[in-house]
Design a protein around this motif. Structure first.
Motif: not given
Length: 730
Positions: A219-225, A244-257
């Motif tokens: 549950s909760d947000r997916i942290s990159l840690e 490991n290279g998917d910047n679109v997914l990385k931005e989505h996980l970090e910034t999306s509500g």
């Protein structure tokens, strides 16, 4: 008071044609009027004795008209507004003491000016309000000042921009404002869909690889840690991909509500369910291309002892029957095209009156029932173990496998003995006798016969090293059973005869075989058994010698069992020697039971094949036989599917229909059994409460790897599901 200004481009209209017009009229499409000689008339005031003849591009004819022109017509008018030549005689302004008239240089200096011969005055061809629009400029005293003031107005500048934009759109230089807005929305949709594609691809990967998505905490947000606790394979794979290279997914996980991340278990379930629906649609498309089909239902229990029902469609009790019919209707199958139904031997399935096959056949009489041939063979082999010696031998083998496999220490002892005595053997472990899969039972018996010396040596070591323990007692008991000539004869006999049915059992579970070929292979095995029966003395003599060789290595003396006239629980046949005794008491009964079981179990299948011949007219059947009479055997079709592909529908219409039915008649339920094999991997002990919808979708992903569902197709279905989405996806 300042008046609101609007663009003339929103009010242009084709001028009304006067009832007193000359012969020439205005064509319907104004932008094609390029000839100066084309003239028309416009409505004028009733006081005019006769309407003047003017060009259709006189700006005065469009000033007070409603807006019903296309952008193309409006631009055409602006580009083709008539400009008087240098010799044109303008009218004087009689409103002042000093008479003045329009100067041609004004039109050259102010390009937006247009002269109307119809209204005898000047207009701004781009604007709508003001004295240069609704009415012509005829008072010329302050004309230059009026022109300059008009140029400074906001509405005039806006009208120029609007006209320029319309022209650019028509010349394909850029899109209009709606297209630009749509383009911006399209870019947003593309960006949002790109965010969700990694999520969809990860769910597909987990489903196809049959690995659980969820962990202890998901549950909760997916942290990159990296989390302290296991949050599941799904979240772990997304984390790995973003790092490991998917910047679109990385931005989505970090910034999306939180509600826009689309990684929650509910979204997972919805996507898995959509995968299942789309795969079922693909299957339905395949089935709908054929005229006939058959069904292969089966059921099993999963880890939490919940009964799972599976339904397979084969191409080229009442409650279960209703479930089958409702499931087929829900998916979209035409039940009138069902030509076959295949089940295992359970009474609830094959019952003549209350079985599933009988209930379905009462409603759809063309759905032929066939008992799974692989299951029929298993039952034949089970029926043939009526001999107590054979049954006891199988039980001893199973108990010995359990004894070694239940202890790592005892397993190591056996492995060491196998390496020591059978150094060239590829296997180092015994196989248990499977209750349902007789292919494995064949292998287990033959492997035990090969490893009997290492097994005895391992049991002796366990007995000596663990003296006084339960392990020692069990080892001693097993040694007593194995080191018996009766046991050796039994496993040598069963291993020999089962070697003939081993390949048959594998063949009957293979794909792309029809009922006719399956029965031919069964007939071949029966023929071999008959040949053995006719030469029973010679065949058994070889088996007996093999058993004596093994007995000699184990220091076992071949001997007769005690014969008593009152014995009822074991063989008590008269004989002259040991070999004859075991031939009559074990080998012949086991061989006869196998042949009888094969004949009895497969008679109904032969009747099914025979019944298909009744629908063939005699003449057509004879012509079909003559077709293949002079053709070499290696060129003849070997299956119904091959024959169907070369059967002329016009020449042999009834044979063509018979071959279609024969090609789809179910001969085994191995397809369903293979699907059940994935259930243990999908529904694990850690995740044994998987919902029905999620389980169906994951099972379809795992079993139908050949069906590819593109990301965009699933996204379209996800976006159009009727649910409100926080991300714009369409």
């Amino acid at each position: 008071m300042k008046r609101t200004q609007q663009s003339l481009l929103h009010s242009y209209k084709k001028p009304k044609q006067s009832t007193e017009s000359v012969d020439d009229t205005v064509p319907s499409t104004l932008n094609v009027l390029q000839d100066d000689d084309i003239m028309t008339t416009f409505e004028t005031e009733k006081t005019a004795p006769s309407p003047p003849v003017v060009s259709p591009f006189d700006i005065g004819g469009y000033v007070e008209c409603k807006n019903n022109l296309s952008d193309k017509e409006k631009v055409s008018i602006l580009q083709n507004v008539r400009t008087p030549d240098l010799k044109f005689n303008f009218q004087y302004d009689n409103s002042r003491k000093y008479k003045r008239k329009i100067q041609i240089k004004w039109l050259e200096t102010f390009k937006w000016l247009a002269y109307s011969k119809l209204r005898e005055g000047l207009f701004c061809k781009f604007c709508k309000l003001g004295k240069l629009v609704l009415k012509p400029l005829t008072k010329l005293k302050d004309a230059l000042e009026d022109f300059r003031n008009h140029e400074k107005n906001y509405y005039h500048k806006n009208s120029l921009l609007t006209a320029d934009n319309k022209k650019a759109i028509l010349e394909k230089k850029h899109d209009n404002i709606l297209v630009q807005l749509n383009s911006k929305q399209k870019d947003e949709v593309i960006k949002n869909r790109a965010k969700l594609k990694p999520i969809i691809q990860t769910i597909r990967l987990c489903g196809r690889q049959q690995i659980a998505l969820r962990g202890h905490e998901d549950s909760d947000r997916i942290s990159l840690e990296e989390p302290k606790n296991n949050d599941g394979n799904f979240r772990c794979l997304l984390r790995y991909r973003s790092k490991n290279g998917d910047n679109v997914l990385k931005e989505h996980l970090e910034t999306s509500g939180g509600k826009s991340m689309y990684t929650s278990p509910l979204i997972q379930n919805e996507i898995i369910h959509l995968f299942g629906d789309l795969i079922q649609l693909k299957i339905l498309e395949r089935v709908s291309k054929t005229y006939f089909y058959t069904i292969l239902p089966d059921e099993t229990t999963d880890i939490p002892q919940i009964e799972q029902f599976l339904l397979c469609i084969h191409l080229s009790g009442e409650g279960l029957a209703n479930t089958i019919k409702e499931t087929l209707k829900k998916i979209g199958f035409d039940l009138n095209k069902m030509r076959g139904q295949g089940y295992d031997g359970a009474a609830s399935m094959r019952g003549r009156f209350r079985g599933v096959q009988a209930i379905i056949k009462n409603v759809y009489p063309k759905a032929i029932y066939t008992h799974c041939v692989s299951h029929s063979l298993n039952l034949c082999l089970s029926d043939a173990t009526k001999s107590q010696d054979i049954r006891n031998a199988f039980g001893i083998i199973n108990e010995c496998c359990s004894f070694f496999n239940s202890s790592a220490k005892r397993t190591t002892v056996l492995q060491n003995k196998i390496k020591e005595i059978k150094p060239n053997s590829q296997s180092t472990k015994l196989k248990s006798l499977c209750e349902t899969r007789w292919v494995l039972r064949h292998e287990a018996i033959m492997l035990f016969k090969e490893f009997i010396e290492p097994v005895v040596a391992a049991l002796e070591e366990v007995q000596n090293e663990c003296s006084g323990t339960d392990s020692s007692k069990r080892a001693n008991s097993l040694l007593h059973c194995i080191c018996n000539f009766n046991f050796l004869i039994s496993i040598c006999v069963s291993s020999k005869l089962l070697s003939y049915t081993y390949n048959l059992s594998k063949y009957l579970q293979s794909k792309n075989i029809d009922l006719f070929n399956a029965l031919n292979q069964v007939s071949n095995v029966i023929s071999v058994f008959r040949s053995i029966r006719e030469n029973v003395d010679l065949k058994f003599n070889n088996i007996y010698k093999e058993a004596k060789d093994v007995a000699e290595k184990l220091n076992i003396e071949p001997k007769l069992r005690r014969i008593s006239s009152s014995q009822r629980n074991r063989s008590n046949v008269p004989s002259n020697n040991i070999e004859e005794y075991y031939k009559k008491s074990i080998f012949i009964p086991y061989l006869d039971d196998l042949m009888m079981a094969l004949n009895v179990r497969f008679i109904p299948h032969n009747e099914t094949i025979t019944s298909l011949q009744y629908i063939l007219p005699k003449a057509e059947y004879e012509i079909w036989q003559a077709k293949w009479k002079n053709i070499e055997n290696n060129l003849k079709p070997t299956t119904a599917i091959e024959a169907l592909s070369i059967c002329d529908n016009l020449m042999y219409p009834n044979m063509y229909e018979s071959l279609k039915i024969l090609a789809i008649i179910p001969i085994f339920t191995a397809t369903a059994e293979r699907s059940f094999s994935t259930l243990r991997r999908l529904k694990t002990y850690l995740r044994n409460t998987t919902s029905e919808s999620r389980l169906v979708g994951l099972t379809l992903l795992a079993t139908h790897r050949d069906i590819d569902i593109p990301d965009d197709i699933l996204l379209d279905k996800f976006a159009n599901s009727g649910k409100e989405r926080n991300l714009n996806l369409i």
